[in-house]
Design a protein around this motif. Structure first.
Motif, PDB file in Angstrom:
ATOM      1  N   ALA A  56       0.806  -1.304   0.059  1.00  0.00           N
ATOM      2  CA  ALA A  56      -0.066  -0.196  -0.022  1.00  0.00           C
ATOM      3  C   ALA A  56       0.814   1.123   0.108  1.00  0.00           C
ATOM      4  N   GLY A  57       2.265   1.143   0.656  1.00  0.00           N
ATOM      5  CA  GLY A  57       2.747   2.171   0.561  1.00  0.00           C
ATOM      6  C   GLY A  57       3.576   2.632  -0.772  1.00  0.00           C
ATOM      7  N   MET A  58       3.456   1.845  -1.674  1.00  0.00           N
ATOM      8  CA  MET A  58       4.012   2.080  -3.026  1.00  0.00           C
ATOM      9  C   MET A  58       3.059   2.641  -3.965  1.00  0.00           C
ATOM     10  N   ILE A  59       1.591   2.725  -3.288  1.00  0.00           N
ATOM     11  CA  ILE A  59       0.674   3.539  -4.207  1.00  0.00           C
ATOM     12  C   ILE A  59       0.477   5.200  -3.657  1.00  0.00           C
ATOM     13  N   TRP A  60       1.069   6.091  -4.787  1.00  0.00           N
ATOM     14  CA  TRP A  60       1.042   7.399  -4.434  1.00  0.00           C
ATOM     15  C   TRP A  60      -0.317   8.187  -4.864  1.00  0.00           C
ATOM     16  N   LEU A  64       2.074  13.541  -5.172  1.00  0.00           N
ATOM     17  CA  LEU A  64       2.604  13.726  -6.351  1.00  0.00           C
ATOM     18  C   LEU A  64       2.563  14.965  -6.861  1.00  0.00           C
ATOM     19  N   LEU A  65       1.901  15.934  -6.290  1.00  0.00           N
ATOM     20  CA  LEU A  65       1.760  17.482  -6.735  1.00  0.00           C
ATOM     21  C   LEU A  65       3.176  17.990  -6.340  1.00  0.00           C
ATOM     22  N   ALA A  66       3.502  18.883  -7.447  1.00  0.00           N
ATOM     23  CA  ALA A  66       4.638  19.580  -7.392  1.00  0.00           C
ATOM     24  C   ALA A  66       4.869  20.651  -6.022  1.00  0.00           C
ATOM     25  N   PRO A  67       5.823  20.939  -5.493  1.00  0.00           N
ATOM     26  CA  PRO A  67       5.976  21.841  -4.393  1.00  0.00           C
ATOM     27  C   PRO A  67       5.689  23.344  -4.494  1.00  0.00           C
ATOM     28  N   ASP A  87       7.829  26.431   3.461  1.00  0.00           N
ATOM     29  CA  ASP A  87       8.268  24.818   4.257  1.00  0.00           C
ATOM     30  C   ASP A  87       7.055  24.324   4.784  1.00  0.00           C
ATOM     31  N   VAL A  88       6.217  24.969   5.367  1.00  0.00           N
ATOM     32  CA  VAL A  88       4.944  24.318   5.881  1.00  0.00           C
ATOM     33  C   VAL A  88       3.947  23.802   4.853  1.00  0.00           C
ATOM     34  N   ALA A  89       3.811  24.587   3.753  1.00  0.00           N
ATOM     35  CA  ALA A  89       3.222  24.283   2.445  1.00  0.00           C
ATOM     36  C   ALA A  89       3.475  23.354   1.858  1.00  0.00           C
ATOM     37  N   ASN A  90       4.942  22.668   1.994  1.00  0.00           N
ATOM     38  CA  ASN A  90       5.530  21.825   1.000  1.00  0.00           C
ATOM     39  C   ASN A  90       5.810  20.511   1.990  1.00  0.00           C
ATOM     40  N   GLU A  91       5.142  20.516   3.137  1.00  0.00           N
ATOM     41  CA  GLU A  91       5.221  19.401   4.020  1.00  0.00           C
ATOM     42  C   GLU A  91       4.983  17.843   3.130  1.00  0.00           C
ATOM     43  N   LEU A  92       5.632  16.785   3.222  1.00  0.00           N
ATOM     44  CA  LEU A  92       5.347  15.750   2.488  1.00  0.00           C
ATOM     45  C   LEU A  92       4.260  15.048   2.947  1.00  0.00           C
ATOM     46  N   ALA A  93       3.434  14.455   1.980  1.00  0.00           N
ATOM     47  CA  ALA A  93       2.110  13.835   2.341  1.00  0.00           C
ATOM     48  C   ALA A  93       2.625  12.502   2.984  1.00  0.00           C
ATOM     49  N   PRO A  94       1.523  11.832   3.736  1.00  0.00           N
ATOM     50  CA  PRO A  94       1.861  10.777   4.627  1.00  0.00           C
ATOM     51  C   PRO A  94       2.675   9.518   3.759  1.00  0.00           C
ATOM     52  N   THR A  95       2.070   9.305   2.427  1.00  0.00           N
ATOM     53  CA  THR A  95       2.805   7.937   1.715  1.00  0.00           C
ATOM     54  C   THR A  95       4.163   8.588   1.413  1.00  0.00           C
ATOM     55  N   ALA A  96       4.360   9.885   0.854  1.00  0.00           N
ATOM     56  CA  ALA A  96       5.690  10.270   0.495  1.00  0.00           C
ATOM     57  C   ALA A  96       6.634  10.426   1.572  1.00  0.00           C
ATOM     58  N   ALA A  97       6.143  10.916   2.517  1.00  0.00           N
ATOM     59  CA  ALA A  97       7.155  11.135   3.991  1.00  0.00           C
ATOM     60  C   ALA A  97       7.503   9.498   4.367  1.00  0.00           C
ATOM     61  N   ALA A  98       6.749   8.440   4.241  1.00  0.00           N
ATOM     62  CA  ALA A  98       6.986   7.131   4.843  1.00  0.00           C
ATOM     63  C   ALA A  98       8.206   6.535   3.844  1.00  0.00           C
TER      64      ALA A  98
END
Length: 282
Positions: A191-195, A200-203, A257-268
């Motif tokens: 499940a962690g490989m499904i983004w 996927l959104l650009a910063p 910096d706050v706006a570009n925090e990674l989403a959960p899947t990307a962060a993991a």
């Protein structure tokens, strides 16, 4: 007793002689007639002779060039046999990828922060591995995510299936989907490989506002496609401040910096890659 004589009738017609057959060549099976074939060219000719007046543009080899022509194809192999072998010390030393390397995907934004994806699903149709799933949605005055009428409400890429062929970015009509140079993709679960779309959104960049927000006043989606929108306007900032006063991209907000925090899947995935890199570093 006298023997009876047979009645004399008309004589039977003589049978016509069978037409003479041509003798079959040697090796032909019995009862099988060979077909006529064109005579083979003489003197080693294997192709149609060149027309009269034809002159080849390839200069004929002479001398040593003609002598070494049969082994000329090994020139690249022989020249590399004596070169120094270069071993990349990955992951201790990470060599940058080529500019056109096909790495992780990215959903791009316009200069004012609106998303380029219009939810047309052409990327999903073009994917040969069925790795992309898209659901389109309708923009509304209060929820304007992209220029025009539609936007990508759901966007998923399964990196267990993706073969990084690049056909999806060729099919995208708005250049919303591109591929980055990021190649370190790993995860402990399937499940962690499904983004998702947020992964996927650009910063966000300077001058952008987080969507949703209205389009630049007096413009159409065609103006966006032509690149005529270069930054967010004061009217857009006022709309975002009214509807989302705590938005980090507003002037005086928390910042990019706050706006570009990674989403959960990307962060993991980033944490997994960082741990593997630390373990493999010498």
């Amino acid at each position: 007793m006298a023997e009876k004589k047979k009645p004399v009738g008309k004589a039977a017609p003589a049978a016509k002689p069978a037409p003479a057959r041509k003798p079959a060549p040697a090796g032909t099976p019995a009862g099988r007639q060979s077909k006529a074939v064109a005579p083979r060219p003489k003197g080693g000719e294997v192709a149609t002779p060149a027309p009269e007046g034809y002159r080849s543009l390839i200069e004929p080899r002479t001398g040593l060039a003609e002598l070494f022509a049969p082994v000329g194809g090994f020139g690249v192999t022989l020249s590399n046999m004596f070169r120094k072998t270069v071993t990349e010390q990955y992951p201790s030393e990470k060599v940058p990828a080529k500019p056109r390397y096909h790495g992780r995907h990215q959903l791009n934004r316009y200069a004012d922060g609106l998303e380029k994806c219009i939810g047309c699903e052409l990327c999903a149709w073009a994917c040969p591995a069925d790795a992309i799933y898209v659901e389109g949605g309708d923009n509304t005055p209060d929820q304007q995510f992209s220029p025009g009428e539609r936007y990508g409400r759901v966007y998923q890429i399964n990196y267990l299936r993706c073969i990084f062929c690049g056909l999806c970015i060729e099919a995208c009509p708005t250049r919303a989907l591109t591929m980055t140079n990021e190649y370190e993709l790993a995860g402990p679960t399937r499940a962690g490989m499904i983004w998702e779309k947020d992964d996927l959104l650009a910063p966000m960049r300077e001058g952008m506002l987080t969507s949703p927000h209205p389009m630049v006043e007096g413009t159409t989606d065609t103006d966006y496609y032509r690149g005529e929108v270069t930054h967010a306007t004061d009217a857009q900032r006022a709309w975002v401040a009214e509807h989302r006063p705590d938005d980090p991209t507003l002037p005086g907000g928390a910042g990019l910096d706050v706006a570009n925090e990674l989403a959960p899947t990307a962060a993991a995935m980033a944490a997994t890659v960082a741990a593997a890199t630390k373990q493999g570093t010498r």
